[in-house]
Design an enzyme around this catalytic site. Structure first.
Site, PDB file in Angstrom:
ATOM      1  N   LYS A  35       0.853  -1.192   0.000  1.00 58.76           N
ATOM      2  CA  LYS A  35       0.000   0.000   0.000  1.00 58.76           C
ATOM      3  C   LYS A  35       0.888   1.241   0.000  1.00 58.76           C
ATOM      4  CE  LYS A  35      -1.738   3.105   2.870  1.00 58.76           C
ATOM      5  NZ  LYS A  35      -1.917   4.209   1.963  1.00 58.76           N
ATOM      6  N   GLU A  51       9.730   2.757  10.906  1.00 61.63           N
ATOM      7  CA  GLU A  51      10.693   3.827  10.661  1.00 61.63           C
ATOM      8  C   GLU A  51       9.920   5.141  10.779  1.00 61.63           C
ATOM      9  OE1 GLU A  51      13.700   5.480  10.548  1.00 61.63           O
ATOM     10  OE2 GLU A  51      13.957   3.346  10.127  1.00 61.63           O
ATOM     11  N   CYS A  79      12.612  12.419   6.751  1.00 64.34           N
ATOM     12  CA  CYS A  79      12.720  12.131   8.202  1.00 64.34           C
ATOM     13  C   CYS A  79      14.118  12.433   8.680  1.00 64.34           C
ATOM     14  CB  CYS A  79      12.309  10.732   8.606  1.00 64.34           C
ATOM     15  SG  CYS A  79      12.141   9.553   7.351  1.00 64.34           S
ATOM     16  N   GLU A  91       8.320  17.159  15.062  1.00 64.59           N
ATOM     17  CA  GLU A  91       8.677  17.034  13.647  1.00 64.59           C
ATOM     18  C   GLU A  91       7.726  17.890  12.810  1.00 64.59           C
ATOM     19  OE1 GLU A  91       8.149  13.204  11.565  1.00 64.59           O
ATOM     20  OE2 GLU A  91      10.182  13.510  10.813  1.00 64.59           O
TER      21      GLU A  91
HETATM   22  C1  UN1 Z   1      13.536   9.572   4.633  1.00 62.58           C
HETATM   23  O1  UN1 Z   1      13.674  10.746   4.857  1.00 62.58           O
HETATM   24  O2  UN1 Z   1      12.472   8.995   4.920  1.00 62.58           O
HETATM   25  O3  UN1 Z   1      19.377   9.697   4.072  1.00 62.58           O
HETATM   26  C2  UN1 Z   1      14.550   8.738   3.958  1.00 62.58           C
HETATM   27  C3  UN1 Z   1      18.542  10.250   3.353  1.00 62.58           C
HETATM   28  C4  UN1 Z   1      17.893   9.467   2.239  1.00 62.58           C
HETATM   29  C5  UN1 Z   1      16.732   8.694   2.772  1.00 62.58           C
HETATM   30  C6  UN1 Z   1      15.756   9.508   3.548  1.00 62.58           C
HETATM   31  N1  UN1 Z   1      18.847   8.584   1.642  1.00 62.58           N
HETATM   32  O4  UN1 Z   1      18.234  11.415   3.539  1.00 62.58           O
END
Ligand code: UN1
Length: 498
Positions: free
Chosen positions: A175, A250, A284, A385
């Site tokens: 999904k 995550e 993230c 965040e």
């Molecule tokens: C994310 O922000 O969910 O290290 C992943 C990084 C990328 C992956 C980010 N290679 O910023």
């Protein structure tokens, strides 16, 4: 006429059983419909899981290197289609082409990693405590994996999850985020073209409240891998916990970049520009806190503000732009609300803070890169965040204070320190509570073969990237072969205390 897209269940492209659809629009030009997608429900998930269960054995019976060949081939196809995928991704989620090419490349790297790993799925052998007895481990698939992925890395993150799950012999119900169904569809097409048999990867489009929940509740899904918000992550963990499902989460980040007075200032400015405003701050791993030493504060801020003013904001398809739009209107509102919160908390808005308007900006959801100074540890804009182009700057007077401020948040994904002092660098590596620490590099830019994940509320202890997710998607079996011809009793026959 906008292009119509479908679910992919048991090798068939099909509408949602309820007939409902949603539009996927370009955040840079909201009038442009990228495609019309199914708005599926529980029944579609049920059908997808049925297919995934039926095809489990066939996929699991293929030798692992053969599965690896298919996955490697999908990487080759992605190489051929890299530009096409990047353009589609920019149209559906906004980030600039340079970054959508990078996102696709991360998918390709992950495909080739899986190909390599197919000749390297080693188990463990060990001497037995008893004579004439052999011990080793093998790994079996769990069964069917539920993959729930976010919109900010529409190719890389599904690849991080789906390649290990497939190589380990699992079938998939996938999904993707409702903001990025087109890239997900492209990925499933590529897997199919590469030779993944029908029913092995099943794609169901639709909202989390229906499709995500149905995946979560389905008894035939044995493992769930999710990237997204901590609120949803918590809900997944609760339901999965109740049903004893394995789950890899995550979640959020509030990633700091520390800059010490001995740092190369220009380099550190480059780092924070890229970390805070790349992907419009929607990673993230984005740098959302700059922890800046008082001795270089004024000089650093002058350069940073000047450089930030020079960033070109606009449609990501235009190569000269540096920063694209935010993903959608509700996300833009959420970010603007955080700007208000920052002002109310007494932080000083030194740059940006507004939606960009006028001309082409009115067609999409563009936001000025935003910087707050006089941010104090504990303020909401310092703790929560935001997932947008908003940087909170915290002035500190010592290395110890920098580490305390950096760690004083619920998350622990990425972190960075700019310094030329090896003692600061080594102590930061030791003390920063984060799954990733960069020295003299920004908080973004993880490579696909290294563990990716965080401490504290960033997740539940699993890692993506490299060999680590392969453990998430496998069941270990320990095998004991006794060729002594007699009953041997572990712990009893071998009691060395007697
Ligand atoms: C994310 O922000 O969910 O290290 C992943 C990084 C990328 C992956 C980010 N290679 O910023």
């Amino acid at each position: 006429m906008a292009q119509k897209f479908y679910n992919f269940i048991d090798g068939e492209w099909m509408k949602a059983l309820n007939g409902e659809t949603t539009e996927n629009r370009n955040p840079a030009h909201w009038d442009e419909i990228v495609g019309i997608f199914p708005k599926s429900g529980k029944e579609d998930v049920k059908k997808a899981v049925e297919a995934a269960v039926i095809h489990r054995e066939e996929w699991a019976n293929l030798p692992v290197p053969e599965r690896g060949q298919i996955l490697g081939r999908s990487g080759d196809i992605m190489v051929e289609k890299k530009e096409e995928i990047a353009k589609l991704m920019t149209r559906e989620m906004g980030k600039i082409l340079k970054e959508t090419r990078g996102d696709t490349q991360e998918g390709i790297d992950t495909a080739y990693y899986a190909f390599g790993e197919s000749r390297r799925l080693y188990g463990v052998t060990s001497p037995s405590e008893l004579p004439n007895k052999a011990i080793f481990t093998i790994t079996k698939p769990i069964g069917t994996a539920g993959i729930i992925s976010p919109w900010n890395f529409p190719m890389a993150i599904p690849c991080w999850k789906i390649y290990p799950a497939l190589l380990m012999g699992n079938t998939i119900v996938f999904k993707p985020a409702t903001d990025t169904p087109a890239t997900a569809t492209k990925f499933v097409e590529i897997l199919t073209e590469a030779g993944v048999p029908k029913g092995v990867v099943n794609l169901v489009h639709g909202p989390g409240s229906r499709v995500g929940e149905a995946i979560l509740e389905h008894p035939d899904i044995g493992v769930i891998s999710f990237t997204g918000s901590s609120a949803v992550g918590r809900r997944i963990a609760e339901v999965a916990g109740k049903n004893l499902k394995r789950v890899s989460l995550e979640l959020g980040g509030k990633n700091p970049q520390i800059v010490m007075p001995d740092a190369d200032i220009d380099l550190a400015v480059e780092g924070v520009l890229w970390g805070a405003f790349g992907t419009t701050g929607q990673r993230c791993t984005a740098t959302s806190r700059l922890i800046l030493h008082k001795d270089i504060f004024d000089k650093f801020m002058d350069i940073l503000i000047g450089r930030t003013k020079g960033l070109k904001i606009g449609d990501g398809l235009i190569e000269s732009n540096d920063v694209g739009p935010v993903i959608n209107e509700s996300q833009l509102k959420k970010i603007l609300n955080y700007v208000d919160i920052g002002k109310q908390e007494g932080a000083k808005l030194v740059l940006g803070g507004n939606r960009l308007t006028g001309g082409n900006y009115d067609e999409g959801f563009f936001m000025e890169p935003t910087i707050f100074t006089e941010v104090k540890a504990g303020m909401r804009i310092e703790q929560e965040e935001i997932f947008g182009p908003v940087l909170s700057v915290i002035k500190i007077s010592s290395f110890e204070e920098a580490i305390t401020v950096a760690n004083d948040v619920e998350y622990g994904l990425s972190s960075s320190i700019y310094t030329n002092n090896v003692k600061y660098a080594m102590r930061a590596i030791d003390k920063l509570e984060a799954g990733i620490t960069y020295i003299n590099a920004p908080t973004i830019g993880a490579e696909c073969h290294m563990p990716f994940g965080g401490f504290k509320n960033t997740g539940n202890g699993h890692r993506e990237g490299g060999k680590w997710p392969y453990e998430v998607f496998g069941e270990i079996k320990t095998v004991y072969i006794d060729y002594s011809g007699k009953l041997q009793k572990a712990q009893i026959d071998t009691d060395i205390t007697k």
